[in-house]
Design an enzyme around this catalytic site. Structure first.
Site, short mmCIF file in Angstrom:
data_model
loop_
_atom_site.label_atom_id
_atom_site.label_comp_id
_atom_site.label_asym_id
_atom_site.label_seq_id
_atom_site.Cartn_x
_atom_site.Cartn_y
_atom_site.Cartn_z
N LYS A 203 -26.29 -82.57 -2.98
CA LYS A 203 -25.33 -83.67 -2.89
C LYS A 203 -24.61 -83.63 -1.54
O LYS A 203 -24.52 -84.62 -0.84
CB LYS A 203 -24.34 -83.56 -4.05
CG LYS A 203 -23.29 -84.64 -4.08
CD LYS A 203 -22.49 -84.57 -5.37
CE LYS A 203 -21.29 -85.50 -5.29
NZ LYS A 203 -20.49 -85.49 -6.49
N GLU B 195 -26.95 -71.81 0.12
CA GLU B 195 -28.20 -71.33 -0.47
C GLU B 195 -29.33 -72.33 -0.20
O GLU B 195 -30.44 -71.96 0.19
CB GLU B 195 -28.05 -71.18 -2.00
CG GLU B 195 -27.10 -70.08 -2.45
CD GLU B 195 -25.68 -70.58 -2.65
OE1 GLU B 195 -25.27 -71.55 -1.96
OE2 GLU B 195 -24.98 -70.00 -3.49
N GLY C 202 -22.40 -83.34 -9.53
CA GLY C 202 -23.63 -82.54 -9.38
C GLY C 202 -24.28 -82.21 -10.71
O GLY C 202 -25.48 -82.37 -10.90
N ARG C 203 -23.46 -81.77 -11.69
CA ARG C 203 -24.04 -81.35 -12.98
C ARG C 203 -24.34 -82.53 -13.89
O ARG C 203 -24.75 -82.34 -15.03
CB ARG C 203 -23.10 -80.35 -13.65
CG ARG C 203 -21.67 -80.81 -13.80
CD ARG C 203 -20.73 -79.67 -14.17
NE ARG C 203 -19.33 -80.10 -14.13
CZ ARG C 203 -18.57 -80.10 -13.06
NH1 ARG C 203 -19.07 -79.69 -11.89
NH2 ARG C 203 -17.32 -80.49 -13.10
N GLU D 132 -18.75 -75.38 -16.00
CA GLU D 132 -18.21 -75.89 -14.74
C GLU D 132 -17.29 -77.09 -15.01
O GLU D 132 -16.37 -77.35 -14.26
CB GLU D 132 -19.36 -76.27 -13.79
CG GLU D 132 -18.94 -76.29 -12.33
CD GLU D 132 -20.12 -76.31 -11.37
OE1 GLU D 132 -20.48 -75.26 -10.81
OE2 GLU D 132 -20.69 -77.39 -11.16
N HIS E 191 -34.15 -61.72 -32.61
CA HIS E 191 -34.46 -60.28 -32.47
C HIS E 191 -33.65 -59.68 -31.33
O HIS E 191 -33.99 -58.60 -30.85
CB HIS E 191 -35.96 -60.10 -32.25
CG HIS E 191 -36.76 -60.56 -33.43
ND1 HIS E 191 -37.06 -59.73 -34.49
CD2 HIS E 191 -37.23 -61.78 -33.75
CE1 HIS E 191 -37.73 -60.43 -35.40
NE2 HIS E 191 -37.84 -61.68 -34.98
N LYS F 71 -17.15 -68.89 -2.17
CA LYS F 71 -17.97 -69.40 -1.07
C LYS F 71 -17.29 -69.09 0.27
O LYS F 71 -17.92 -68.67 1.23
CB LYS F 71 -18.10 -70.93 -1.17
CG LYS F 71 -19.05 -71.43 -2.23
CD LYS F 71 -19.20 -72.94 -2.07
CE LYS F 71 -19.86 -73.59 -3.26
NZ LYS F 71 -19.82 -75.05 -3.23
O1 F6P Z 1 -21.57 -74.70 -8.00
C1 F6P Z 1 -20.83 -75.63 -7.30
C2 F6P Z 1 -21.61 -76.85 -6.97
O2 F6P Z 1 -20.81 -77.69 -6.20
C3 F6P Z 1 -22.13 -77.59 -8.20
O3 F6P Z 1 -21.21 -78.41 -8.79
C4 F6P Z 1 -23.31 -78.31 -7.64
O4 F6P Z 1 -24.14 -78.76 -8.66
C5 F6P Z 1 -23.90 -77.24 -6.77
O5 F6P Z 1 -22.78 -76.55 -6.23
C6 F6P Z 1 -24.82 -77.72 -5.67
O6 F6P Z 1 -24.16 -78.55 -4.77
P1 F6P Z 1 -24.97 -79.48 -3.79
O7 F6P Z 1 -25.77 -80.43 -4.58
O8 F6P Z 1 -23.93 -80.17 -2.95
O9 F6P Z 1 -25.87 -78.62 -2.94
#
Ligand code: F6P
Length: 546
Positions: free
Chosen positions: A206, A212, A267-268, A353, A384, A512
């Site tokens: 987003k 990452e 995002g979620r 979240e 189990h 972060k």
């Molecule tokens: O974990 C925090 C967060 O902002 C989530 O809400 C989101 O889904 C994820 O990081 C990834 O963010 P982006 O889509 O901006 O890379």
């Protein structure tokens, strides 16, 4: 804003729990033959049984009073019409608009967002059809066989969960893969065995700034360019999904190969947007559209059904009942379908979240519990592993059991065995086994009375452990869409009761920020900032041994 805990509706529930805590569901069923029939509801192809709850008609009435006391219906409408209910980020919350394929307009700040939604969906359709048909070629003229989605959190879990759930609909010619962890092992292991000439990367972020994702995307790009020996190969092998055009261009992906979404998609909650591109690629656009349609049907139900028959509202309120009045700390999600293996992890993010918040929308600390720890894994493996604690431990753990009537793989007796286990667990959790029953069973199998007395406490189950059962005909794009939307609106319902903002996630920011400081130190090989003694010692330990 007054805290919900100061309302008469909340206090009535506190008092009511004092009566209910000594009630056993076995007696509730025995006293009320119509209970099972009455405490079920259906919507969008899903059947919800909420009769195995430590709850009576009176409990439900008080919970609906609570929902009315916090003006749930009004807030629900505010979400659907595009008001800025995400107050801390001053944004609308409109994932529901993404799956509204009718011609209803949805305004955000006076502008109808539907033409833009439709235009992006048309591009998703066109692109996915070109890749699936082989018309879209890699740099050396070969058709694409593997799609690697690089994203994390909401830009990974949704499409990953849905692609897995809809595996029976996947084309054998196009395999989806998902890389999220910044641990180089994730990318390296995913790329091992893939052919750069036939691999397409989707960089899904987003913000297009997530460390990452950007790190994985850079390494993937290097892998491709090194293998094909030409920077120009990026054009045929990389597309982006983002709200941030500038950053996409900076990364080196042409913006005509970017699929846009908008800041009013959390995002979620984004798998319904172009973040769902891997889904359209894996199962085809028509199936993706069916997923949207299933979710839309649940949206219509949530928006219009009376609270008393409203599936997400019922689930949300029962969740509040256990978290705030019965003292539950966690909520288990237990799908009895292997294809739903990532569903608990998906809603672990979705719920935790969203509702892991300690202040109300106007910044006041809450004096009650908000979102529970959400966890789970598919049955029967869980049986189990951790069910022992659910049956006989000291924690109250409400569980959701999810199962399809029909399997996609009707192998011998497998499905009957699976469903028998699912139903038996809910029965055992509700009924339990009394001391006397345990003793009688042992004596009937030949044990002496003394032995039976000694062992009975270990073999006695209190029961009275609440479960909700959700059944659907089969895991299809439509039923899956409805199921996901059901949980999304459950989370919404709870957020409104707790008076919190379910749509921001400031809690992930601090870690972060501090990671950025430590990266600098690791790269420089020396500690330049002040840390607490533990962190400093760990850093020194790492630096001295690497
Ligand atoms: O974990 C925090 C967060 O902002 C989530 O809400 C989101 O889904 C994820 O990081 C990834 O963010 P982006 O889509 O901006 O890379």
């Amino acid at each position: 804003m007054a805290l919900v805990s100061s309302t008469p509706a909340w206090q009535a529930l506190q008092q009511h729990w004092q009566q209910m805590r000594s009630q056993h569901m076995r007696d509730l069923f025995a006293d009320d033959p119509a209970r099972a029939e009455r405490m079920t509801a259906d919507a969008a192809g899903l059947h919800l049984d909420f009769s195995k709850q430590i709850a009576t008609e009176e409990t439900l009435r008080l919970l609906f009073d609570l929902a009315r006391a916090v003006d749930l219906e009004h807030w629900r409408e505010r979400m659907f019409i595009g008001e800025h209910i995400n107050l801390s980020e001053d944004r609308a919350v409109l994932h529901t608009a993404l799956r509204n394929r009718t011609d209803v307009r949805t305004l955000v700040d006076g502008e109808d967002v539907m033409p833009a939604v439709d235009a992006v969906l048309a591009r998703v359709q066109d692109f996915s059809e070109r890749v699936r048909s082989g018309e879209w070629k890699g740099h050396t003229g070969q058709a694409i066989t593997d799609v690697v989605n690089i994203g994390i959190g909401g830009s990974n879990l949704g499409p990953k969960m849905v692609c897995e759930a809809l595996k029976p609909y996947q084309s054998a010619q196009l395999r989806p893969h998902f890389v999220s962890n910044v641990d180089g092992t994730h990318l390296a292991e995913t790329l091992r065995g893939l052919n750069p000439e036939t691999t397409l990367f989707i960089v899904a972020s987003k913000t297009f700034t997530t460390q990452e994702t950007m790190t994985n995307a850079q390494s993937a790009r290097r892998w491709l360019v090194d293998a094909l020996g030409d920077d120009g190969a990026v054009r045929n092998h990389f597309v982006a999904v983002s709200t941030n055009t500038e950053k996409v261009a900076e990364f080196g992906i042409d913006t005509d190969q970017m699929f846009e979404f908008w800041d009013w998609v959390g995002g979620r909650y984004s798998l319904w947007s172009a973040i769902g591109l891997p889904i359209a690629l894996a199962v085809g656009f028509d199936r993706f559209a069916e997923l949207l349609a299933g979710a839309h049907e649940m949206d219509v139900h949530f928006r219009s059904a009376p609270l008393e028959q409203n599936l997400p509202v019922i689930m949300g309120l029962l969740g509040v009942w256990y978290v705030d009045f019965a003292g539950a700390k966690t909520q288990a999600i237990l799908p009895y379908d292997q294809y739903l293996q990532y569903f608990p992890a998906y809603f672990q993010q979705g719920d935790m979240e969203s509702n892991g918040k300690h202040v109300t929308r106007d910044g006041q600390p809450v004096d009650y519990n908000t979102g529970p720890v959400v966890w789970g894994q598919p049955g029967t493996d869980g049986q189990h592993a951790f069910y022992q604690l659910i049956h006989q431990g000291t924690e109250l753990i409400p569980c959701d059991f999810i199962a399809p009537i029909k399997s996609h793989n009707p192998l011998g007796r497998h499905h009957e065995l699976l469903i028998a286990n699912c139903l038996a667990q809910t029965e055992a959790l509700m009924r339990g086994r009394t001391l006397q029953e345990a003793k009688d069973e042992m004596m009937a199998s030949g044990l002496s009375e003394a032995e039976a007395d000694r062992l009975a406490p270990h073999r006695q189950f209190d029961g009275n452990r609440p479960t909700t059962t959700i059944l659907m005909e089969q895991v299809t794009p439509h039923s899956l869409g409805a199921l996901i939307a059901l949980y999304e609106h459950k989370i919404f319902t709870q957020g409104i009761v707790w008076g919190i903002n379910s749509f921001d996630q400031w809690g992930v920011e601090l870690g972060k920020k501090l990671a950025n400081v430590i990266i600098g130190e690791l790269e420089a090989g020396e500690i330049s900032e002040t840390h607490d003694a533990s962190t400093e010692a760990l850093l020194q330990y790492f630096l001295a041994r690497r």
